[in-house]
Design a protein around this motif. Structure first.
Motif, PDB file in Angstrom:
ATOM      1  N   LEU A 202       0.832  -1.216   0.000  1.00 30.31           N
ATOM      2  CA  LEU A 202       0.000   0.000   0.000  1.00 30.31           C
ATOM      3  C   LEU A 202       0.860   1.256   0.000  1.00 30.31           C
ATOM      4  N   LYS A 203       1.971   1.189   0.727  1.00 29.00           N
ATOM      5  CA  LYS A 203       2.846   2.372   0.763  1.00 29.00           C
ATOM      6  C   LYS A 203       3.455   2.590  -0.622  1.00 29.00           C
ATOM      7  N   GLU A 204       3.896   1.504  -1.246  1.00 33.11           N
ATOM      8  CA  GLU A 204       4.532   1.634  -2.568  1.00 33.11           C
ATOM      9  C   GLU A 204       3.558   2.182  -3.620  1.00 33.11           C
ATOM     10  N   THR A 205       2.280   1.842  -3.450  1.00 37.07           N
ATOM     11  CA  THR A 205       1.295   2.332  -4.431  1.00 37.07           C
ATOM     12  C   THR A 205       0.596   3.599  -3.924  1.00 37.07           C
ATOM     13  N   ASN A 206       1.170   4.170  -2.899  1.00 35.43           N
ATOM     14  CA  ASN A 206       0.646   5.427  -2.364  1.00 35.43           C
ATOM     15  C   ASN A 206      -0.840   5.338  -2.020  1.00 35.43           C
ATOM     16  N   SER A 207      -1.257   4.222  -1.445  1.00 35.58           N
ATOM     17  CA  SER A 207      -2.691   4.079  -1.151  1.00 35.58           C
ATOM     18  C   SER A 207      -2.929   3.614   0.294  1.00 35.58           C
ATOM     19  N   LEU A 208      -2.212   4.243   1.219  1.00 33.46           N
ATOM     20  CA  LEU A 208      -2.439   3.922   2.633  1.00 33.46           C
ATOM     21  C   LEU A 208      -3.869   4.320   3.014  1.00 33.46           C
ATOM     22  N   PRO A 209      -4.570   3.470   3.774  1.00 24.84           N
ATOM     23  CA  PRO A 209      -5.971   3.789   4.124  1.00 24.84           C
ATOM     24  C   PRO A 209      -6.053   4.852   5.229  1.00 24.84           C
ATOM     25  N   LEU A 210      -5.893   6.119   4.835  1.00 24.71           N
ATOM     26  CA  LEU A 210      -5.911   7.201   5.833  1.00 24.71           C
ATOM     27  C   LEU A 210      -7.222   7.974   5.735  1.00 24.71           C
ATOM     28  N   PRO A 211      -7.690   8.554   6.851  1.00 30.00           N
ATOM     29  CA  PRO A 211      -8.965   9.284   6.801  1.00 30.00           C
ATOM     30  C   PRO A 211      -8.858  10.556   5.964  1.00 30.00           C
ATOM     31  N   ILE A 212      -9.988  10.944   5.387  1.00 28.77           N
ATOM     32  CA  ILE A 212     -10.016  12.163   4.557  1.00 28.77           C
ATOM     33  C   ILE A 212     -10.590  13.304   5.395  1.00 28.77           C
TER      34      ILE A 212
END
Ligand code: SAM
Length: 427
Positions: A202-212
């Motif tokens: 997820l980090k490598e694809t820049n898609s960490l599940p962080l709140p918006i």
């Protein structure tokens, strides 16, 4: 003009006697998965036993970090206290490691110690953020909530190393998997492997599940609390008083690497130039305080200062410039009498005493006898004990009962401590 506080000095040397310090105690959770985290036995293990339980497979700094995090979370031990103890009582620390993990590691070298300090401090500062990611990747909050404490600490360490320290991800995965396998069981290693690999992807694809950051004030505060790893109430309060932009700046500062100040102990005849010379010899990078003559600032190298025993010898103290500035307002002069109303553990008392050239008296009142004992011991070490009198008392009762006159009064009452968030642990 003389300041008057309704106090009367009744103290003799005897009155300042206190009971011996209590050993650190750790509450034990009754979790069937828990490894024991009680205090190690005093008797050192036999050389044979030491060798048998020595494990050279796991990285020692991760093992020690995991145990320190367990101690902090379950026993309420303080991170800074543990850091100081890390070097001075390595045996003691290894005792905890052995009792918690079931093996000893090789002794920590200086680099390991620095890593332990970074990892423990950072994992605690970023805990809310890390736990959000871990929980998201578990896909089931119950699974996250019921995770055994040691496993959770190992996973938090791995997440922190990958996301915040940008360490080479596959080395982090391997090392933490090994620690979980050896300290817990093979299945725990598989669990660590699975979740850390998901994180790396997820980090490598820049898609960490962080709140918006969206929705009403409350929703935005919750998102910010996770993104900047602060309690929601604090975010709401700061956003209300400072606005969102300034609140974010404050949280970023809190989560940054803390810097420390050292004060040259002039009571013992040590000048700032002397201290600077010592720091140069030790190759500790530093800069002079812009505001206070006795202070220097350091960002890195605190462990080196501790190991070189500059603090133990009383040549300098760790003291924040903000605390020093308070003393500069009091502006102690030789021959004055000063009442320090909430004095322990004595940072300001000691600084004031060191400015009095051995003449006058600082009356140090505190309700906490144990902390006053620390003050007395440090006063001796700093050679300012002749101008300090400690008074163990509840100020509220004492001030009513004993009238007392002095030139100056300092009242440093207990506060929220929010100004030192980068150096302390608040979940
Ligand atoms: C902020 S700390 C003081 C720090 C200290 N001035 C220094 O520079 O190291 C507050 C202190 O107030 C003490 N305290 C709290 N309530 C008190 C009371 N009723 N009477 C006297 N001391 C009290 C606490 O024990 C604690 O040591």
């Amino acid at each position: 003009m003389a300041h008057v506080l309704s106090l009367h000095l009744y103290l003799s040397a005897d009155a300042s006697k206190t009971s011996p310090p209590m050993p650190l105690k750790f509450s034990k959770r009754t979790n069937k998965h828990n490894k024991s985290i009680s205090a190690p036995r005093k008797r050192p293990p036999s050389p044979l036993r030491r060798t048998q339980k020595l494990n050279l497979e796991v990285s020692p700094h991760r093992a020690v970090s995991a145990v320190r995090l367990m101690r902090i979370e379950m026993g309420g031990a303080f991170a800074d206290l543990l850091n100081e103890k890390g070097k001075g009582s390595g045996d003691n620390e290894m005792g905890y490691v052995e009792r918690t993990l079931g093996f000893r590691t090789k002794d920590l070298d200086d680099r390991d110690l620095r890593l332990v300090t970074d990892i423990v401090g950072g994992t605690i500062r970023w805990r809310r953020y890390l736990d959000h990611l871990i929980c998201s990747l578990c896909h089931d909050e119950r699974k996250f909530r019921s995770m055994e404490p040691l496993l959770l600490q190992i996973i938090r360490i791995g997440f922190y190393e990958i996301v915040k320290l940008d360490m080479p991800p596959y080395a982090v995965v391997d090392e933490n998997v090994r620690l979980a396998k050896v300290a817990l069981r093979p299945g725990a290693g598989n669990m660590v492997n699975g979740i850390l690999r998901k994180l790396v992807l997820l980090k490598e694809t820049n898609s960490l599940p962080l709140p918006i950051l969206e929705g009403d004030d409350r929703a935005q505060a919750r998102a910010l609390a996770t993104l900047y790893s602060h309690p929601v109430w604090m975010v709401r309060r700061w956003t209300k008083y400072l606005g969102q932009e300034e609140a974010i700046r404050l949280m970023q500062w809190n989560n940054g690497e803390p810097s420390f100040n050292l004060r040259a102990n002039s009571g013992k005849g040590v000048t700032r130039d002397d201290l600077v010379m010592q720091l140069n010899l030790l190759k500790v990078p530093h800069e002079l305080s812009l505001h206070l003559d006795h202070f220097v600032r350091i960002k890195k190298g605190m462990q080196i200062v501790i190991q070189a025993e500059l603090l133990k010898q009383g040549l300098c103290s760790v003291q924040d410039e903000s605390a020093g500035l308070v003393v500069s307002v009091v502006n102690p002069q030789p021959g004055e009498s000063i009442i320090d109303c909430c004095a322990a553990p004595g940072g300001k008392t000691l600084y004031m005493a060191s400015l009095m050239d051995g003449q006058g008296m600082v009356y140090a009142i505190d309700i906490n006898k144990g902390r006053l004992r620390i003050l007395r011991e440090t006063a001796k070490l700093h050679q300012v004990d002749t101008v300090i009198t400690t008074i163990p008392a509840d100020l509220r009762v004492f001030a009513e009962t004993y009238p007392m006159k002095s030139d100056k009064v300092l009242l440093d009452a207990p506060c929220s401590g929010l100004g030192v968030l980068s150096k302390v642990i608040i979940y």
